[in-house]
Motif scaffolding. Sequence first.
Motif, short mmCIF file in Angstrom:
data_model
loop_
_atom_site.label_atom_id
_atom_site.label_comp_id
_atom_site.label_asym_id
_atom_site.label_seq_id
_atom_site.Cartn_x
_atom_site.Cartn_y
_atom_site.Cartn_z
N LEU A 37 0.79 -1.00 -0.07
CA LEU A 37 -0.09 -0.04 0.10
C LEU A 37 0.82 1.17 0.01
O LEU A 37 0.45 2.09 -0.58
N SER A 38 1.85 1.22 0.65
CA SER A 38 3.01 2.37 0.65
C SER A 38 3.42 2.66 -0.57
O SER A 38 3.50 3.97 -1.09
N ASP A 39 3.88 1.71 -1.47
CA ASP A 39 4.38 2.01 -2.59
C ASP A 39 2.99 2.40 -3.58
O ASP A 39 3.38 3.46 -4.56
N LYS A 40 2.02 1.91 -3.56
CA LYS A 40 0.63 2.58 -4.30
C LYS A 40 0.55 3.98 -3.96
O LYS A 40 0.38 4.72 -4.79
N TRP A 41 0.63 4.32 -2.73
CA TRP A 41 0.61 5.86 -2.38
C TRP A 41 1.63 6.75 -3.11
O TRP A 41 1.25 7.69 -3.25
N GLU A 42 2.67 6.12 -2.96
CA GLU A 42 4.02 6.70 -3.52
C GLU A 42 3.90 7.03 -5.10
O GLU A 42 4.01 8.21 -5.53
#
Length: 100
Positions: A37-42
């Motif tokens: 999820l953190s990569d998606k937000w990035e």
Amino acid sequence: MARKSLIQREKKRKNLEEKFHLIRRSSKKEISKVPSLSDKWEIHGKLQSLPRNSAPTRLHRRCFSTGRPRANYRDFGLSGHILREMVHACLLPGATRSSW
């Protein structure tokens, strides 16, 4: 006839959309492939940093001859009243007038 500034604004949006099309498309594919999820937000942040007018949903079809933004027919690229005038003048082959 539409104001020239509005027509120019639409052309500018079209150029921006073409310029950022590949970046936008690759970022969206990347979002669907990344599991965390953190990569998606990035990646989503990168999409947000692109110019707002480069989004394809901000484009609007306009009449080819007058630049009118409403009542456009995709098949002809003309607005309704110009299309009607051209059909009545027999300038569009294959288009028939209704008579009732």
